[in-house]
Scaffold this motif. Structure first.
Motif: not given
Lengths: 466, 71
Positions: A72-77
């Protein structure tokens, strides 16, 4: 001397017993005269600047421990790196984040601290050994005594840990002033009826409770209370006037058992809290038991709640829903043996099979809604074109409320990888709160890659760039 | 989803189960089931005040029509 030692020992035992007896979970507070919902409700956020909801972006973060949080963090980035018209990034446009279990850590951190997530969250959570720290706290003699209390359990210890080390004691009250977006929906599961329980002002209204003093860390803990490993998290269901606990919509929906069972059961699950004598407490577990994608919350908003109203009132023109699904498909070997798998495997499967079984179905149900809307727009417009061509009286078919929407559904999952080795690597990562730095970094990179390669996301970018 | 068309001579906001959902003389997409339809008021210049309907078996081209008369 012996008497003195016995006295000291007795005092020590009594003190510890007292400590255990005093240990109590953090109780949610009752509503005191405040109107309901008292805070953290989507309708309060709906007063966005004119045009603020025109491009409506929704993110859902699934469960799956640190694996889900990192993806999810990767998607936010990835969203932060992607610009659309007006010089804004897609991350700037996010209106709602619905989260489950591991995904709740990322969603809550971003909602509370904004862009600070990109400089703090890796060290604070993704790279850290949360489960090791939790085990150390459980083994601490003081906590062992606290855990002896019937009103304090492992989940409360976990919530304390998250509160101190990740969420800095923030409560929902800190999310309410200014009504900043995105609106966060952390999902858990009510053990009594297996229904989705969301941490929002609206849901707390059903409990006669004020969400503003409730720590976000406790919501995240409930959302990620993995069965067996962690105990349920408890809330108090306070007495409150029944007419406020049962909404007008719920009353009508309770008549719809034969007409629409989804609507009926949603209302039935909402109104269970009205009987606070029979249900004075609510015990919550991992949100994945009810819906491991976080998409059911969006389904409800789209079909019958605030998103539906925003569409019909013409406030939403484009809607992008990004489903981040960290579900794995680990290769098992137990069906090579004639003897059945042991208790540990059976227990783990019992806890997770139901979480994984319907993720595909939930996404399909939602995709069908979008297809239905597009088909409605096409049939209305097609019919109008035929009338324009063949009829002389200039008849106009009434327009659809909200006009012709542009709808985009982006489902991100490890199975999207076309490279088999890459797919296998991610599909065999464990569900835990401890992954290696390399695993976390690869997951973050995977989030961005899956997003940017997705055809529907590419289409959205193409149609929304200047 | 189901489709509702509220007929009324003037442009008014339509209330479905007390929530504002679109306007008169446009096709409103709603969940299947029992709903109470009314118009935003004041002014109370319409009859009936509200209609209770079961919204089902509609399509965008054959919506359920509910008519309010202007007083």
């Amino acid at each position: 001397m012996l008497n003195f030692n016995i006295k000291i020992l007795s005092i020590a035992v009594m003190s510890l017993a007292l400590l255990a007896g005093c240990a109590h979970y953090h109780q949610n507070q009752p509503l005191h005269g405040a109107s309901c919902p008292a805070g953290y409700d989507y309708t309060e956020l709906a007063e966005a600047p004119p045009g603020g909801e025109e491009t409506f972006v929704v993110l859902t973060f699934s469960g799956g421990g640190t694996r889900a949080a990192a993806l999810a963090y990767g998607v936010l980035a990835g969203l932060r790196e992607t610009k659309i018209s007006g010089g804004k990034t897609i991350l700037d446009e996010v209106d709602v984040i619905s989260t489950v279990s591991g995904g709740s850590f990322t969603g809550a951190y971003y909602t509370l601290f904004g862009d600070r997530i990109f400089s703090e969250f890796r060290e604070k959570f993704l790279y850290s050994d949360i489960q090791g720290e939790l085990l150390r706290r459980v083994a601490n003699p003081v906590n062992l005594w606290r855990l002896a209390s019937p009103f304090f359990s492992r989940i409360d210890l976990a919530a304390e840990l998250y509160d101190e080390s990740i969420f800095n004691g923030r409560t929902y009250g800190t999310l309410t002033p200014g009504n900043t977006r995105p609106f966060l929906i952390i999902n858990a599961t009510n053990l009594y009826n297996g229904a989705r329980f969301e941490f929002t002002g609206k849901q707390f209204c059903y409990l006669g409770s004020d969400i503003r003093s409730f720590p976000v860390a406790r919501a995240v803990a409930a959302s990620s209370a993995f069965p067996i490993l962690l105990s349920p998290l408890s809330l108090v269901n306070y007495p409150y006037p029944a007419e406020k606990k049962i909404t007008a919509q719920d009353k009508l929906a309770l008549k719809d058992y034969t007409n629409n069972k989804r609507r009926y059961y949603a209302a039935l699950n909402n109104t269970v809290y009205a009987n606070d004598r029979e249900h004075p407490y609510v015990h919550l577990m991992d949100g994945g038991l009810a819906d491991n994608l976080g998409l059911r919350a969006i389904y409800d908003l789209y079909v019958r709640e605030d998103i539906r109203a925003a569409i019909n009132q013409g406030r939403i023109k484009k809607m992008l829903v990004i489903v981040v699904n960290a579900k794995t498909a680990k290769k098992e070997t137990f069906d090579r043996d004639e003897s059945p798998p042991g208790l540990e495997t059976a227990a783990f499967k019992t806890a997770t099979v139901s979480m994984d079984n319907y993720t595909f179905e939930s996404a399909e149900v939602f995709a069908q809604l979008f297809k239905e809307r597009i088909a409605a727009q096409q049939s209305r417009d097609g019919c109008q074109q035929l009338l324009d061509r063949h009829s002389m009286d200039g008849y106009q078919i009434p327009p659809l409320a909200g006009g012709n929407l542009k709808l985009y559904l982006v489902e991100l999952a490890f199975d999207n990888f076309t490279d088999a080795a890459e797919r296998d690597y991610f599909n065999n990562l464990p569900t835990s709160f401890k992954l290696s730095r390399e695993e976390v970094d690869r997951l973050i990179a995977a989030g961005g890659q899956l997003l940017k390669r997705h055809p529907e996301f590419k289409k959205f970018i193409k149609e929304n760039k200047n | 989803m189901e489709y509702l068309l509220v007929d009324y001579p003037a442009h008014r906001e339509v209330l479905v189960d007390k929530e504002a959902q679109g306007n008169t003389n446009e096709i409103i997409e709603l969940e299947k089931g029992t709903h109470i339809i009314s118009l935003k008021a004041p002014p109370y210049d319409f009859r009936p005040r509200r209609r209770k309907i079961v919204l089902q078996e509609t399509s965008p081209l054959t919506p359920r029509e509910v008519t309010f008369v202007e007083l």
